[in-house]
Enzyme design. Sequence first.
Site, PDB file in Angstrom:
ATOM      1  CE  LYS A   1      16.908 -13.609  42.981  1.00 25.93           C
ATOM      2  NZ  LYS A   1      17.292 -12.425  43.784  1.00 25.93           N
TER       3      LYS A   1
ATOM      4  CB  CYS B   1      24.502 -10.995  45.205  1.00 27.62           C
ATOM      5  SG  CYS B   1      23.303 -11.418  46.497  1.00 27.62           S
TER       6      CYS B   1
HETATM    7  O1  RRO Z   1      18.842 -12.362  46.105  1.00 24.57           O
HETATM    8  C1  RRO Z   1      19.307 -11.376  46.729  1.00 24.57           C
HETATM    9  O2  RRO Z   1      19.402 -11.354  47.968  1.00 24.57           O
HETATM   10  C2  RRO Z   1      19.797 -10.175  46.035  1.00 24.57           C
HETATM   11  C3  RRO Z   1      20.660 -10.211  44.954  1.00 24.57           C
HETATM   12 BR1  RRO Z   1      21.183 -11.782  44.101  1.00 24.57          BR
HETATM   13  C4  RRO Z   1      21.176  -8.992  44.431  1.00 24.57           C
HETATM   14  O3  RRO Z   1      21.958  -8.938  43.470  1.00 24.57           O
HETATM   15  N1  RRO Z   1      20.798  -7.826  45.027  1.00 24.57           N
HETATM   16  C5  RRO Z   1      19.953  -7.813  46.074  1.00 24.57           C
HETATM   17  O4  RRO Z   1      19.634  -6.730  46.585  1.00 24.57           O
HETATM   18  N2  RRO Z   1      19.457  -8.989  46.559  1.00 24.57           N
END
Ligand code: RRO
Length: 314
Positions: free
Chosen positions: A48, A133
């Site tokens: 993650k 993100c």
């Molecule tokens: O954690 C998120 O909301 C998230 C991330 Br870091 C990302 O790179 N892509 C996404 O769809 N959610």
Amino acid sequence: MPNNISLKANIGDYQFDNVLLNAAGIRCATTDELDKILDSQAGGCVTKSATPEPRKGNESPRMKATALGCINSMGLPNHGFDYYLKFAEANQNKAGKQVILSIAGLSVDQNLEMLKKIQASSFDGLTELNLSCPNIKGESQIAYDFEAVREILTDTFKFFKKQLGIKLPPYFDMHQFDRIAEVLNGFPITYVNAINSVGNGLIVNPETESAVIKPKGGFGGIGGQYIKPTALANVRALRLRLRPDISIIGTGGIRSGQDVFEHILCGANLVQIGTQFGFEGTKIFDRISRELKEIMDKKGYQSVADFRGKLKTL
Ligand code: RRO
């Protein structure tokens, strides 16, 4: 299952026994989940995306599945960079499986701080810098600002000597493909990963007349079947523009062996499964490996290199 068929692949100097990995963010936030991926048929795992400190993320509900995929606005919930670095150091390069360490700082300085720690650590695998993100309130997706990407990579490669990949958002215009490729070709990056979720979509429940997730008034990243054509286009467009030594990880809309086959035809060296891995868990890597091998067997292909990037046009 045909057993003369290999799903081995590599990114730079790193060997993967299987082309399939999880996509960052899906069932990969804890060491327990990461161990399960490493114990499966997958060629490795991605952690993650980490921030320097642990984060709780956005308010719930923050993810909703639909018949065609899902929407999320998780907001980077994670156990903090040190937690994932420790896992990556302990599990790197075990028996043909790689750990990819994903980072997503909330500022340039946070990204440089984590990259400096990686440079100083014993981790010698692939690092993935997430510049895409979509769900941080008040922040833009960095990779839509081409000069900002150039600046962060200029600062990074002043000290970073390990292998780096970049997680990209989807691009939608030919000029965007040209611009990002021109920037990336100027740096010693090892791979790009295309694509992150399609940012700031909106899913509506007509019965309740409501958005289906709470953060940002319901806006969130879209994954799943909705995004496969966009993902394939990004893999293909980048393959046609990036230096040949830059590998591509194809991510977006994979739920069958045929989807993987299409990503590889467009030029993917490896692929990652997000939404559908969330639905099925690690057994998906067995099913999709089998389906991909059956397609390759019918077509007389013995390795993914036999058809990688060989998409025909009319
Ligand atoms: O954690 C998120 O909301 C998230 C991330 Br870091 C990302 O790179 N892509 C996404 O769809 N959610």
